[in-house]
Motif scaffolding. Structure first.
Motif, mmCIF file in Angstrom:
data_model
loop_
_atom_site.group_PDB
_atom_site.id
_atom_site.type_symbol
_atom_site.label_atom_id
_atom_site.label_comp_id
_atom_site.label_asym_id
_atom_site.label_seq_id
_atom_site.Cartn_x
_atom_site.Cartn_y
_atom_site.Cartn_z
ATOM 1 N N PRO A 7 0.828 -1.212 0.000
ATOM 2 C CA PRO A 7 0.000 0.000 0.000
ATOM 3 C C PRO A 7 0.862 1.262 0.000
ATOM 4 O O PRO A 7 1.916 1.309 0.650
ATOM 5 C CB PRO A 7 -0.808 -0.131 1.300
ATOM 6 C CG PRO A 7 -0.817 -1.595 1.601
ATOM 7 C CD PRO A 7 0.501 -2.114 1.117
ATOM 8 N N PHE A 8 0.403 2.265 -0.732
ATOM 9 C CA PHE A 8 1.087 3.556 -0.839
ATOM 10 C C PHE A 8 2.543 3.396 -1.304
ATOM 11 O O PHE A 8 3.456 4.016 -0.777
ATOM 12 C CB PHE A 8 1.048 4.306 0.505
ATOM 13 C CG PHE A 8 -0.340 4.569 0.998
ATOM 14 C CD1 PHE A 8 -1.093 5.600 0.444
ATOM 15 C CD2 PHE A 8 -0.900 3.783 1.991
ATOM 16 C CE1 PHE A 8 -2.389 5.849 0.903
ATOM 17 C CE2 PHE A 8 -2.192 4.020 2.447
ATOM 18 C CZ PHE A 8 -2.950 5.055 1.899
ATOM 19 N N GLU A 12 2.344 4.242 -6.885
ATOM 20 C CA GLU A 12 1.043 4.845 -6.594
ATOM 21 C C GLU A 12 1.200 6.333 -6.294
ATOM 22 O O GLU A 12 0.405 7.164 -6.759
ATOM 23 C CB GLU A 12 0.391 4.128 -5.406
ATOM 24 C CG GLU A 12 -0.011 2.697 -5.693
ATOM 25 C CD GLU A 12 -0.561 1.991 -4.468
ATOM 26 O OE1 GLU A 12 -1.047 0.854 -4.602
ATOM 27 O OE2 GLU A 12 -0.497 2.585 -3.355
ATOM 28 N N THR A 13 2.221 6.645 -5.525
ATOM 29 C CA THR A 13 2.485 8.064 -5.215
ATOM 30 C C THR A 13 2.837 8.835 -6.478
ATOM 31 O O THR A 13 2.399 9.979 -6.663
ATOM 32 C CB THR A 13 3.638 8.169 -4.206
ATOM 33 O OG1 THR A 13 3.341 7.392 -3.048
ATOM 34 C CG2 THR A 13 3.875 9.614 -3.803
ATOM 35 N N GLY A 336 -7.816 -1.542 -4.719
ATOM 36 C CA GLY A 336 -7.164 -0.861 -3.601
ATOM 37 C C GLY A 336 -6.120 0.136 -4.068
ATOM 38 O O GLY A 336 -6.000 1.235 -3.513
ATOM 39 N N SER A 337 -5.367 -0.230 -5.097
ATOM 40 C CA SER A 337 -4.348 0.681 -5.612
ATOM 41 C C SER A 337 -4.975 1.927 -6.219
ATOM 42 O O SER A 337 -4.511 3.050 -6.021
ATOM 43 C CB SER A 337 -3.472 -0.030 -6.648
ATOM 44 O OG SER A 337 -2.682 -1.034 -6.044
ATOM 45 N N ARG A 340 -6.204 4.148 -3.470
ATOM 46 C CA ARG A 340 -5.114 4.853 -2.811
ATOM 47 C C ARG A 340 -4.540 5.971 -3.680
ATOM 48 O O ARG A 340 -4.139 7.023 -3.178
ATOM 49 C CB ARG A 340 -4.011 3.871 -2.405
ATOM 50 C CG ARG A 340 -4.418 2.973 -1.247
ATOM 51 C CD ARG A 340 -3.222 2.176 -0.727
ATOM 52 N NE ARG A 340 -2.739 1.200 -1.697
ATOM 53 C CZ ARG A 340 -3.191 -0.048 -1.787
ATOM 54 N NH1 ARG A 340 -4.170 -0.462 -0.987
ATOM 55 N NH2 ARG A 340 -2.688 -0.872 -2.677
ATOM 56 N N PHE A 343 -7.033 8.751 -3.418
ATOM 57 C CA PHE A 343 -7.022 9.230 -2.025
ATOM 58 C C PHE A 343 -5.806 10.128 -1.797
ATOM 59 O O PHE A 343 -5.907 11.187 -1.159
ATOM 60 C CB PHE A 343 -6.994 8.049 -1.058
ATOM 61 C CG PHE A 343 -6.863 8.467 0.386
ATOM 62 C CD1 PHE A 343 -7.967 8.870 1.105
ATOM 63 C CD2 PHE A 343 -5.618 8.469 1.007
ATOM 64 C CE1 PHE A 343 -7.846 9.262 2.440
ATOM 65 C CE2 PHE A 343 -5.482 8.859 2.322
ATOM 66 C CZ PHE A 343 -6.601 9.254 3.050
ATOM 67 N N MET A 344 -4.655 9.719 -2.336
ATOM 68 C CA MET A 344 -3.454 10.537 -2.168
ATOM 69 C C MET A 344 -3.558 11.852 -2.917
ATOM 70 O O MET A 344 -3.009 12.871 -2.495
ATOM 71 C CB MET A 344 -2.213 9.752 -2.623
ATOM 72 C CG MET A 344 -1.745 8.726 -1.608
ATOM 73 S SD MET A 344 -0.129 8.024 -2.012
ATOM 74 C CE MET A 344 -0.572 6.970 -3.398
ATOM 75 N N ALA A 422 -12.607 8.660 -4.261
ATOM 76 C CA ALA A 422 -11.584 7.628 -4.436
ATOM 77 C C ALA A 422 -12.234 6.249 -4.569
ATOM 78 O O ALA A 422 -11.822 5.424 -5.404
ATOM 79 C CB ALA A 422 -10.601 7.657 -3.268
#
Length: 437
Positions: A7-8, A12-13, A336-337, A340, A343-344, A422
């Motif tokens: 996660p994160f 993804e960032t 989920g990715s 995220r 969400f970010m 998200a």
């Protein structure tokens, strides 16, 4: 078997940051991003600035109370004069009572006091003033009154039995000095309407005094009415020889004064009453507390409204990036990715806006005097007027927990409002997203 990314993770960032920086031509919503960022920044700035001013105003208000007034005032409950029917509240054994009060743990000073209201006059100028009779040592125990940085004259001259011309000294507030147009070295006449008692009744007593000290307590309502006379002279002027009107008590920790009330009452003796600084200012302090709570709620709503801009911006971003989401999902990116990533996107806006708002709010609190000085230069009248607001300037005090509450509220709301768009992006069907591509 494919390995699921953590996660994160870095990719993804990277995707989230790329979406935030995308221009409208690339399917991004940079304008909405800036609107959301500015909204969060201004909301957090307003919240921190308001909390700082609120904390500073309360601290300054309480400090002027504690620095120029008794923390606890001890009164005589009074006895009825059989001849006149009037209630006599003066204290005859004031020295013994003061000694007993000084012996109470936590008491730093107990001073007998004479207090009355009279008329002060200089030439054709008059002012109603409150005279307080006190000794020099007790006067020096009032920090706001004995502050050499804001006062004029030498407080030690207050101890003189008389000045060079045989006149008793007097200390006056800066507001009284301004109203009467006098300063250190000038004379002032004080008129007691019921001063002289004769066989034909009472007649006014008029005494002249030399102004040896001009103080500024930091409160307009104190400086414009209060004057001090030597204790013995005040007793004579008000026909109170051998008596005191009250005992003013100073304690080490004024915030714990209610816990000391019973000990002070027992030390004062029978037929006495006490009045604490909280009692005298309870209405104002309660009003400040209610105002604090209401302002925090109102400004929290302002932060929520600013955070809602993040939601609308992300909804537009999800719509514009539908094709990208479909491609990423077909390449194996999990729900989920995707959640995220978006969400970010919202979290970055909330974090950056919160940091910028916090910096601006702290700078405003630190340089509030300079800011108001600049604003005053554009106005004919000062923005802050002490005669209507009590204290001479608008203070600001940064409290750690106030700043943290503002930061925590902003981040919490920013994260919460980001979840809905998200999740919408994560649940998008990749087939539907690519059908018309």
């Amino acid at each position: 078997m494919a390995v699921q990314p953590k996660p994160f993770s870095a990719f993804e960032t990277m995707i989230a940051w790329r979406y935030l920086r995308a221009k409208r031509a690339e399917g991004g919503v940079s304008v909405m991003t800036w609107i959301s960022l500015i909204g969060i920044t201004l909301a957090v700035f307003a919240l921190i600035a308001t909390l700082a001013v609120r904390a500073g105003f309360r601290a300054e208000f309480v400090d002027t109370i504690l620095g120029s007034n008794a923390h606890v005032t001890v009164y005589n409950a009074g006895t009825v004069d059989q001849q006149t029917g009037r209630i006599d509240r003066q204290i005859t054994d004031y020295e013994a009572m003061a000694e007993r009060l000084r012996a109470v743990e936590g008491v730093t000073r107990a001073a007998p006091l004479i207090k009355n209201q009279v008329l002060a006059t200089v030439g054709d100028r008059n002012a109603g003033v409150e005279v307080r009779g006190i000794t020099l040592e007790d006067l020096k125990g009032l920090p706001r009154i004995a502050d050499p940085g804001t006062a004029q004259g030498d407080i030690e001259d207050f101890a003189l039995d008389s000045t060079e011309d045989g006149v008793f000294p007097i200390a006056i507030g800066s507001g009284v000095a301004s109203t009467l147009g006098i300063g250190v070295g000038d004379k002032i006449r004080v008129i007691n309407p019921t001063g002289n008692r004769t066989a034909l009744g009472t007649s006014p007593r008029v005494n002249a005094y030399d102004v040896v000290y001009v103080f500024s307590a930091g409160r307009y309502d104190i400086d414009r009415v209060r004057v001090y006379l030597p204790f013995a002279e005040a007793q004579s002027f008000f026909n109170s020889e051998g008596k005191a009107d009250e005992i003013e008590v100073m304690v080490e920790d004024p915030e714990r004064v209610d816990e000391m009330s019973l000990d002070l009452l027992n030390a004062a003796g029978e037929n006495t009453q006490i009045w604490t600084w909280r009692d005298s200012s309870s209405g104002f302090l309660r009003a400040l507390e209610v105002e604090d709570n209401v302002m925090f709620i109102i400004l929290s709503i302002l932060v929520l409204i600013a955070a809602m801009n993040i939601t609308s911006g992300l909804i537009m971003l999800v719509k514009n990036k539908g094709r990208d989401i479909g491609i990423l999902r077909t390449m194996g990116l999990t729900e989920g990715s995707v959640l995220r990533v978006f969400f970010m996107c919202g979290a970055f806006i909330g974090i950056i806006g919160t940091v910028m708002g916090t910096v601006l709010g702290c700078l405003f609190a630190l340089y509030i005097d300079q800011i108001f000085g600049i604003l005053d230069s554009f106005s004919d009248q000062p923005i802050w007027t002490p005669d209507t607001r009590g204290i001479y300037f608008l203070p600001a005090k940064l409290e750690f927990w106030d700043v943290m509450s503002a930061v925590g509220l902003s981040l919490f709301l920013s994260f919460v409002v980001t979840i809905f768009p998200a999740r919408r992006a994560a649940r998008m069907n990749p087939v539907e997203a690519l059908r018309y591509e």
